[in-house]
Design an enzyme around this catalytic site. Structure first.
Site, mmCIF file in Angstrom:
data_model
loop_
_atom_site.group_PDB
_atom_site.id
_atom_site.type_symbol
_atom_site.label_atom_id
_atom_site.label_comp_id
_atom_site.label_asym_id
_atom_site.label_seq_id
_atom_site.Cartn_x
_atom_site.Cartn_y
_atom_site.Cartn_z
ATOM 1 N N HIS A 1 43.579 31.237 37.358
ATOM 2 C CA HIS A 1 43.196 32.484 36.713
ATOM 3 C C HIS A 1 42.463 33.430 37.653
ATOM 4 C CE1 HIS A 1 43.469 29.305 33.591
ATOM 5 N NE2 HIS A 1 44.275 30.191 33.057
ATOM 6 N N GLY A 2 42.609 33.144 38.947
ATOM 7 C CA GLY A 2 42.126 34.115 39.929
ATOM 8 C C GLY A 2 40.633 34.160 40.177
#
Lengths: 286, 185, 425
Positions: free
Chosen positions: B150-151
């Site tokens: 999710h970065g």
């Protein structure tokens, strides 16, 4: 008239059965093994309050390590168990040192090589042979059995009617009794007229024949005890049998201690329920 | 029964006593069935691992498994340490060190994150504090770790700088047994 | 269920629920207001004890399945992991393994109570047959459960029992291969046994519901074996039967605890602490104690009967010994239920009970052991003959030749007569 006849017939059959069962044990034939029943010993862990004797387990480990482990594996027991509650009671530091006396193959490492390292408390006791084939080859075709559960895997059949009495007065020490009897039961030379197969040793306490491939493993003054315990063959056998019982049933202490509490609770509860039931049924003939 | 008014009381007492006794017994009996789900003795026995880091050169890292999770031990380069030290505390999303070996309220300074007395060594559990993925080494815009799920982006001291993760990567309890040997757990 | 419903919901929520799902009424009618004969003795608490044991077995079993691995390479080690490493694992495993034995002790008392008091007779035939089905399912569960630890007795017990099927001519061998999923008992067998061992208890629970339903339609039998005539003959289930059931369940737990805590391995076999080895058969294979009477019947047939060889004959006799139970309601021709009023039946029954124990003993010895000058297998043949004669000859004939004692008019009459006699002393 018919009724009477049938009743007599039935009573006769019943009596016959009762007699036959009670004499069954006396009719044992001479070829039953073991030739001699195990000698019953006093064990600290027998009975309702029985608990292991820490000092005895420590001595037993000593014998296992110096004598048994050269041929027998004990794969299910880990070094960390030696420090467990209800066990031999070694300290964590002692266990680390005991484990480090042996190595184990680990790996692969970053280069993909297997390597030997000292054992950690989380590692199992070492096995003397890499596999069953090697064990069999080194011992004339017999594989020395793993000892992890041996004290629960050996029990000489008690026969009728003893096994019924055993239900009411527990006898769960058959394994250690057998082991202690076997270890001290060798007879050399064998009795006259007894032919013992090549490479085996006569032992009337052995449960599968007259002799076994394991040579007599212990003798008086084989190992030194530092706590003043007599250095006799009998004492060694007893100590190692107790150790093997612990190895097979490591939670015996906890089991018996919990059992006492549970049984007391249930008996008091049953008493309360008995009086409660009487009160409920009071005035209701039944 | 009418002529013995004490009777109903006694009966009630016995029934209540039996009920209470039964409830206590069932509750006590339930405990083993719950506790059996906790980690067993063999799992607990592996709760500590020893690692030799003699061969880990600056700029290198090794990852080992501890309690089923990857723990990264990184020998940081001087540049990485400098970058870690240069970050101002107010720029951090999570101001706490999250170091099991330090005070629970310790600031997330680079010194509080690195090993005590060895500022180049960073030991931490490499599990993203967002939803448990494994961040990638030496990636992301802060030169530390980047979580591909999710970065989330972590810096060279493993502190969360960007993305959805709420906390810095946690540092497990550990100690140096010798100069090059670490015991984790 | 039988027009006795006295449940009246008291609260608004109770009424709301009642109008939508009358499950509280069902429970109330089943376990509270259900009229139960006043004269039931302690043997009638074994239904409750069995329900408790089913719960114990399911709960401990689900927990054990969380730690057990049904793979022939590690099954034995995983059971030992439970015994050694899992928190309280030793307790839960001993509860489960001894619980199976306790379940069978209780079911045998329950069955023999039914046999003595004629609980299988009209209108309780379906109730009885459902019981026989439960018993069969229990045997399947017990057998498969014993295989799971993958010890020597597990492995060889599974081998011997699945070999029963090879007795069937022509199709027997393919059926056996299908059942064990290979040419010998192996990993495939272990996996399917684990799956079925987990399933069967829930089937048992389902049949138990039917069993209790049938019980509530016909009403309970009682030691006098006569029908309930009026409300005077009964008391409500709660608190009367409940207080007795709970007391006896706790007493049974003391018996159970005796085994679990003080002799957990008494009912097991030492060889099952040796890991399964397909190359070495133990010297003396015996099944679990609760199968021993049937094992003795199996081994009793060591001769050919016409075209049926000894192997098939033994298997047929063994299954026949269980199947005959299902026909019992029609084999017993007597109009009187309770053995208390049947002088000849009573003797035949007790001989049957002792004979069943003796068969159990015979199942545990070697067939060529000598007992009172006769080989065990010959004794087994005599005992097997009586086992079948009891069902197929004695019970059908007794109805015609036996003169029962006079029955009391009602349960209430009998109780009043008894308490009158008691107060006279």
């Amino acid at each position: 008239m018919t009724a009477k006849m049938i009743r007599w017939a039935a009573a006769a059959i019943g009596l016959g059965i009762a007699l036959s069962t009670s004499f069954a044990a006396a009719e044992e034939t001479a070829t039953e093994f073991p030739l001699l029943k195990p000698t019953r010993q006093e064990w600290s862990f027998a009975g309702f309050f029985g608990q292991y004797d820490q000092a005895q387990l420590q001595r037993g480990y000593h014998i296992y390590k110096e004598v048994c482990s050269s041929c027998h594996s004990m794969k299910l027991v880990k070094f960390r168990n030696l420090a467990d509650e209800g066990g031999p009671g070694f300290t964590e530091e002692q266990v680390k040192a005991l484990a480090a006396e042996f190595t184990i193959m680990d790996g692969p490492n970053d280069e993909g090589e297997m390597f030997e390292r000292p054992r950690l408390p989380s590692d199992p006791f070492p096995s003397p042979y890499p596999n069953d084939k090697a064990a069999s080859f080194s011992n004339g075709g017999a594989i020395p059995p793993d000892l992890s559960l041996i004290a629960k895997a050996r029990a000489v059949h008690r026969g009728f009617p003893q096994f019924v009495f055993d239900m009411f007065w527990p006898y769960q020490e058959q394994g250690p009794d057998y082991i202690a009897s076997l270890l001290t039961g060798y007879q050399d030379p064998p009795p006259e007229g007894v032919e013992v197969p090549e490479g085996t040793y006569y032992n009337p306490h052995f449960m599968n024949g007259i002799s076994l491939r394991m040579p007599p493993p212990i003798d008086d003054d084989l190992l030194e005890y530092t706590d003043g315990t007599p250095q006799t063959k009998e004492q060694y056998a007893k100590d190692v049998a107790a150790f093997l019982m612990w190895a097979a049933e490591p939670h015996l202490d906890a089991r018996k201690a919990l059992g006492l509490k549970v049984m007391l609770y249930l008996i008091v509860f049953a008493g309360i329920l008995y009086f409660a039931k009487r009160q409920v049924w009071r005035g209701v003939p039944h | 029964m009418a002529e013995t008014p004490a009777e109903p009381t006694r009966r009630d007492f016995l029934l209540h006593a039996a009920g209470a006794f039964g409830v206590v017994g069932v509750a006590a009996a339930a405990w083993p069935f719950i506790d059996q789900m906790n980690p067993d003795a063999s799992t607990r026995a592996l709760a500590a691992v020893e690692v030799d880091i003699a061969g880990v050169e600056p700029g290198q890292a090794i990852t080992i498994m501890w309690r089923g999770k990857p723990v990264v031990i990184r020998n940081r380069t001087e540049k990485e340490v400098e970058e870690g030290k240069a970050v101002k505390l107010e720029d951090l999303k999570d101001p706490l060190a999250r170091n099991a070996n330090a005070d629970a309220n310790a600031d997330a300074t680079d010194a509080n994150r690195a090993a005590a007395g060895k500022e180049n060594i960073l030991v931490m559990t490499k599990v993203c504090t967002h939803l448990g993925c494994i961040p990638l080494d030496e990636s992301g815009e802060f030169g530390g770790w980047f979580c591909p799920c999710h970065g989330s982006v972590y810096d060279t001291a493993g502190r969360i700088r960007k993305g959805p993760a709420p906390e810095n990567l946690p540092i497990p309890p550990y100690a140096f047994l010798t100069d090059t040997k670490i015991r984790i757990g | 269920m039988s027009g006795h419903s006295t449940y009246v919901p008291k609260t608004a929520l109770g009424k709301w629920f009642e109008a939508r799902l009358p499950v509280v009424r069902l429970l109330h009618d089943t376990a509270v207001s259900y009229p139960t004969p006043r004269n039931l003795n302690a043997l009638w608490t074994f239904g409750g004890i069995l329900s408790a044991m089913l719960v114990v077995q399911i709960v401990t079993g689900i927990v054990l399945a969380m730690h057990y691995a049904a793979d022939s390479r590690v099954a034995f080690q995983s059971v030992e992991g439970i015994m050694r490493d899992v928190n309280w694992g030793w307790l839960i495993r001993y509860l489960h393994s001894n619980g199976a034995s306790m379940f069978f002790i209780a079911v045998y008392i329950h069955i023999f109570r039914g046999l003595y008091y004629g609980s299988y007779k009209a209108p309780r035939e379906i109730l009885w047959i459902l019981g026989v089905i439960i018993y069969l399912l229990m045997m399947a569960a017990g057998f498969m459960g014993y295989v799971l630890p993958w010890g020597q007795m597990s492995f060889w017990g599974a081998t011997v029992i699945t070999n029963f099927f090879t007795a069937i001519p022509i199709i027997g061998q393919p059926i056996q291969t299908l059942l064990i999923g290979g040419f010998s008992v192996d990993n495939a067998t272990l996996n399917r046994f684990f799956s079925l061992h987990y399933l069967i208890p829930f089937l048992i629970a389902g049949v138990v519901v039917l069993h209790i339903w049938a019980l509530h339609v016909a009403g309970q039998n009682n030691p006098l074996g006569i029908d309930v005539k009026s409300d005077k003959d009964t008391v409500p289930f709660t608190p009367y039967a409940t207080s007795k059931d709970v007391l006896w369940i706790v007493l049974f737990m003391i018996f159970y605890g005796w085994f679990v805590f003080y002799q957990p391995n008494f009912l097991g076999h030492p060889d099952n602490y040796i890991e399964a080895n397909p190359l070495a058969t133990p010297a003396h294979i015996v099944p679990e104690w609760y199968f021993l009477p049937f094992y003795a019947i199996l081994r009793a047939i060591d001769f050919n009967i016409g075209p049926i060889d000894a192997k098939l004959g033994g298997v047929l006799a063994m299954f026949g010994a269980i199947a005959v139970l299902a026909f019992l309601p029609w084999l017993d021709t007597s109009k009187v239920r309770s053995g208390n009023f049947r002088p000849i039946f009573r003797v035949a029954f007790w001989v049957f009970a002792v004979n069943a124990l003796f068969l159990g003993y015979l199942g545990s010895v070697k067939t060529d052991d000598i007992i009172l000058g006769m080989q065990a297998v010959r004794w087994a043949q005599l005992s097997t003959a009586y086992y079948f004669a009891y069902f197929l000859i004695i019970l059908p004939l007794l109805g015609y030749i036996e003169k029962p004692k006079p029955l009391p008019l009602s349960i209430n009459d009998a109780i009043l007569a008894k308490s009158a006699a008691g107060s006279a002393h």
